[in-house]
Scaffold this active site. Structure first.
Site, mmCIF file in Angstrom:
data_model
loop_
_atom_site.group_PDB
_atom_site.id
_atom_site.type_symbol
_atom_site.label_atom_id
_atom_site.label_comp_id
_atom_site.label_asym_id
_atom_site.label_seq_id
_atom_site.Cartn_x
_atom_site.Cartn_y
_atom_site.Cartn_z
ATOM 1 N N CYS A 1 26.290 -34.775 5.618
ATOM 2 C CA CYS A 1 25.614 -34.439 6.866
ATOM 3 C C CYS A 1 26.407 -34.955 8.058
ATOM 4 C CB CYS A 1 24.211 -35.041 6.893
ATOM 5 S SG CYS A 1 23.228 -34.530 8.310
ATOM 6 N N CYS B 1 19.199 -31.588 -0.357
ATOM 7 C CA CYS B 1 20.017 -31.830 -1.547
ATOM 8 C C CYS B 1 20.929 -33.021 -1.254
ATOM 9 C CB CYS B 1 20.822 -30.592 -1.940
ATOM 10 S SG CYS B 1 22.165 -30.149 -0.829
ATOM 11 N N CYS C 1 21.123 -27.957 3.780
ATOM 12 C CA CYS C 1 21.533 -28.065 2.379
ATOM 13 C C CYS C 1 22.992 -27.616 2.266
ATOM 14 C CB CYS C 1 20.608 -27.288 1.448
ATOM 15 S SG CYS C 1 20.752 -25.511 1.510
#
Length: 138
Positions: free
Chosen positions: A88, A81, A9
């Site tokens: 990412c 999230c 996250c």
């Protein structure tokens, strides 16, 4: 062989920490579970308190940056999230990606009881997601 799971996250303070706790609990000894953030914001005391209400102790967890885990060959990467999903970093093709955008309880406002209720609501969503994830993937 144990599966390796990374929960990711934004700040690795609430949602990913709760998910790490539940994934460890539900998977028992079938997985190695890690959590990380795009940034590190420290472990949120509200997350620790809310998890303890459900008999899961995450007080020993640390807030880690995703870069710390670049050398681990993860089987699953779960973003919790939208910001983490968008930011990412690349993981090897072997990693199977999952995503669920949970609300951030750290952004809750109102009375202390209203904030506590939001933490519990998000915790319960994460608990259900983690239980189902383990049932379907491990």
């Amino acid at each position: 062989m144990k599966k390796k799971i990374l929960v990711l996250c934004t700040g690795n303070s609430c949602r990913s920490q709760m998910a790490e706790g539940y994934l460890k609990y539900f998977s028992q000894d079938r997985a190695e579970v890690y959590s990380a953030g795009i940034e590190t914001h420290g472990l949120n005391p509200g997350a620790v308190k809310t998890m303890l209400e459900d008999s899961i102790d995450i007080s020993g967890h640390t807030s880690n940056a995703v870069d710390e885990y670049r050398d681990i060959d993860f089987d699953y990467v779960i973003t919790v999230c939208d910001h983490a999903k968008e930011s990412c970093p690349y993981f090897p093709a072997k990693s199977k990606a999952f995503h669920h955008n949970f609300p951030d309880p750290a952004k809750a406002s109102g009375t202390q009881e209203e904030i506590n209720q939001e933490f519990r609501r998000v915790r319960d969503q994460i608990k259900n997601y983690c239980r189902q994830f383990v049932e379907e993937n491990l």
